[in-house]
Enzyme design. Sequence first.
Site, PDB file in Angstrom:
ATOM      1  N   PRO A   1     -14.505  -5.382 -15.698  1.00 11.91           N
ATOM      2  CA  PRO A   1     -13.898  -6.712 -15.580  1.00 11.91           C
ATOM      3  C   PRO A   1     -14.895  -7.775 -15.130  1.00 11.91           C
ATOM      4  CG  PRO A   1     -12.446  -5.038 -14.659  1.00 11.91           C
ATOM      5  CD  PRO A   1     -13.748  -4.355 -14.947  1.00 11.91           C
TER       6      PRO A   1
ATOM      7  N   THR B   1     -16.704  -1.775 -13.059  1.00 15.07           N
ATOM      8  CA  THR B   1     -17.458  -3.032 -13.124  1.00 15.07           C
ATOM      9  C   THR B   1     -17.176  -3.808 -14.398  1.00 15.07           C
ATOM     10  OG1 THR B   1     -19.372  -2.030 -14.227  1.00 15.07           O
ATOM     11  CG2 THR B   1     -19.323  -1.958 -11.817  1.00 15.07           C
TER      12      THR B   1
ATOM     13  N   HIS C   1       1.000 -34.501  12.318  1.00 16.23           N
ATOM     14  CA  HIS C   1       0.724 -33.112  11.947  1.00 16.23           C
ATOM     15  C   HIS C   1      -0.566 -32.681  12.639  1.00 16.23           C
ATOM     16  CE1 HIS C   1       3.713 -32.288   8.735  1.00 16.23           C
ATOM     17  NE2 HIS C   1       3.688 -33.598   8.595  1.00 16.23           N
TER      18      HIS C   1
ATOM     19  N   LYS D   1     -26.285  -1.711 -11.856  1.00 17.42           N
ATOM     20  CA  LYS D   1     -25.556  -1.777 -13.121  1.00 17.42           C
ATOM     21  C   LYS D   1     -25.017  -3.185 -13.357  1.00 17.42           C
ATOM     22  CE  LYS D   1     -21.669   0.346 -15.594  1.00 17.42           C
ATOM     23  NZ  LYS D   1     -20.586   1.358 -15.518  1.00 17.42           N
TER      24      LYS D   1
ATOM     25  N   GLU E   1      -1.652 -29.884  13.379  1.00 15.24           N
ATOM     26  CA  GLU E   1      -2.236 -28.643  12.855  1.00 15.24           C
ATOM     27  C   GLU E   1      -3.405 -28.912  11.916  1.00 15.24           C
ATOM     28  OE1 GLU E   1       1.245 -29.544   9.978  1.00 15.24           O
ATOM     29  OE2 GLU E   1       0.744 -29.840  12.093  1.00 15.24           O
TER      30      GLU E   1
ATOM     31  N   CYS F   1       6.559 -33.324  13.061  1.00 16.24           N
ATOM     32  CA  CYS F   1       7.065 -34.245  12.039  1.00 16.24           C
ATOM     33  C   CYS F   1       8.596 -34.189  11.983  1.00 16.24           C
ATOM     34  CB  CYS F   1       6.433 -33.934  10.689  1.00 16.24           C
ATOM     35  SG  CYS F   1       6.651 -35.257   9.472  1.00 16.24           S
TER      36      CYS F   1
ATOM     37  N   GLN G   1     -18.184  -7.673 -15.656  1.00 13.09           N
ATOM     38  CA  GLN G   1     -19.068  -7.919 -16.798  1.00 13.09           C
ATOM     39  C   GLN G   1     -18.428  -8.877 -17.795  1.00 13.09           C
ATOM     40  OE1 GLN G   1     -20.616  -4.275 -18.621  1.00 13.09           O
ATOM     41  NE2 GLN G   1     -20.255  -3.186 -16.700  1.00 13.09           N
TER      42      GLN G   1
ATOM     43  N   GLY H   1     -11.999 -20.092  -2.224  1.00 13.75           N
ATOM     44  CA  GLY H   1     -12.032 -21.107  -1.171  1.00 13.75           C
ATOM     45  C   GLY H   1     -12.634 -20.588   0.114  1.00 13.75           C
TER      46      GLY H   1
END
Length: 578
Positions: free
Chosen positions: A193, A191, A555, A226, A557, A383, A195, A18
Site C-alpha cells: 500500500p 509495504t 472559549h 525494501k 480551551e 459559551c 509503494q 496533522g
Amino acid sequence: MVKYVFVTGGVVSGLGKGITAASLGRLLKARGYHVTMQKFDPYINMDPGTMNPIQHGEVFVTDDGTETDLDLGHYERFINESLDKNSNVTTGKIYWTVLNKERHGDYGGGTVQVIPHITNEIKSRIYKEEAGSSAGTTFSIIEIGGTVGDIESQPFLEAIRQFQTDVGRDNAIIIQVTLIPYLKASGEMKTKPTQMSVKTLQSMGIWPDILVCRSDYPIDDSMREKIALFCNVKKEHVLQNLDARSLYEVPLMLEEEHLAQAVCDCLKLDCPDPDLNAWRQMVEDFHNPERTVTIGLVGKYVSLHDAYLSVAEALKHGGIANKAEVNIKWIDSEELTPANLDEYLAGLDGILVPGGFGTRGIDGKLLAVNYARTHAVPFLGICLGMQLAIIEFSRNVLGYGDAGSVEFDPDTDHAVIHLMPDQEGVTDLGGTLRLGAYPCVIQEGCKAYELYTGQDDKTMGSSPCYANHSAEGRNACQEAGFREADAVTDRQENTSDKNSITIYERHRHRYEVNNDYRDELRAHGMTLSGISPDGRIVEMIELKDHPYFIATQAHPEFKSRPDVPHPLFCGFIKAALK
C-alpha cells in the site's frame, strides 16, 4: 529565508498527518527555528463553521476570528504559536477568490481554468508566509488534507509540484505519511500500500523526500531497505511512527527517528541539538499522575469526541498542572432526565458544560448545571454553558420559571439571554458570529482574578491568556476593528476603587446576557466577574458560596497548551481533586 515542508497522506485517511506536522514543528522550534503552519483542505466549504460537529469535529477559532479545521488546534498546542486567517485554506476559498476575480475582469477575458488560475491562487496562499516572516530561517509547514489519489486534492498537489519547481528542491520538500498494515491472518506487515501511494504521488510529478510510516509494529532494516528501493527514498528517510501512549509523546518518538535531522538534511540546513527538556518533563508528568479525577462532560455531540477536542485536551492540560489523570465521562445531554440524574452525575468530581447551538439537549444541560450548583460539584461552563448557568440561576434562584434564551424561545417573557445587537438581521450562518479574541476586564476579589494572575496557586505561574497572549489578543482585536479608546461608557462599571486585569479570550457566539437582569443576578449572589471594557457584555460569572462555579462566554480551551495550561482549567481540576 523560508523553507517549506509539505505533508501529504497516503493509503487511508486518519493516519495523523496533522500530528506529524505539528510534531515536526515542535522539533524545529526546539532547535531555535521559527515555525509557522498551514492546513490546505480540499472540501468546497469556505470553512468548517457551518459543518455538523458530529461529522467534522470541532471548529477551532483563531485570535483574528477565523473558523478553522481542528488540526490548527493541534498546531497551536504543539508549537505554541497563534495562527491566523492565512493558516487554513479550503477549495471553497480558492474558487471563491478566483470567481470574484473573473467577475471583476482580472483575467482579461481569458478562459479560467484549474491550471493555471486555480493552482496559481493556491500558490499565492503559500507565498504569503514569506512576506511576514522574520529574520533568520522560517519553516512553513503545510499539511495537504485528504489522501493522495482523491480527486478533490489534485489541484493542491499540482500546485505544490509547481511550487517546488519554482523555489527549488533545496527550499521545499515533501513528507508522505503512509500506512504499513499488519495482516493478522498471515502474521505479516505489508509495504505494497505504501509503494502504491508513493507511485500515485510520483505519477503527478511529485517525489517524496521522507516517508513517515504508521505501523502497529516496529519496522526492521530489511523492510526499510525494501521501502526505500521501491519508493526511491533514502533508507535513512524511511521513518516509523508507532502508536503512542499520548499525542504529546509523538514529537519525542519522531525525534528518536531523527525526523528533524532528515528535514534539515534535505533542506541543506544545520540541525543543532534540541531543547526538549520541558516537553519531556510535561510528558513524564502526564504519564505518571499522582491522583485521578473524573469530569463529566455534558454535551449533545458526544458521539464524536473530536467535537469537543480542545475542551478534552484543555482538561488534560489542567490535569498535568495538578499531576492528576483526568478521566472524562462523556454524557449525552439528551439522555439526562430528573429521574436518572444520580445515575449519570453522582460520583463525578466536576461537571463541564461546553458550547453548542440549537435547542436539542438543552434540558439535560440545564439539569446538569442545577445539579452542580445545588450539590457543590465544581462546575465550568463554556459559551452556551455560561448562558445556561444564567438561565438555571434565573429560574431557580430569581424565581423566573420561564427564564430562557431567545435562541430557544423567542417569545419568553424573561429573556435573560438575548441576541447581540450586531447580530440582528443577520441571516447567513457562515462567518457571522462574534468571532475571535475580545478583551475582558476581571476585577480583583474574585476567583477568576486569582486564577488569571497566578495568585490561586503560585506554583502554576502566570496565565497564558494574561501574561503571554494578551498582546496577541489585543492585536487581533485591533485588526478586527475594536479599539478600547472607542468604547462607549454608558454602562461602564465603577472600578475606580478596584484593581483589575484585562485578558483576551477567543469567542464564537451570537447571544449574550441580557443586561436588564444584571442587578438582580448580583443581588441574589452571582458575581459578574468579567465584563467587556465598554461595560456592555458580561463575559464571565461565578458563585462565591461554591467550591468552584465559573462560567465564561469565551472559549478558553482554544488557548490552552500542554506545557502552558489555561488557568480556568487548572483551577477547575484543582477544585475537582478536593
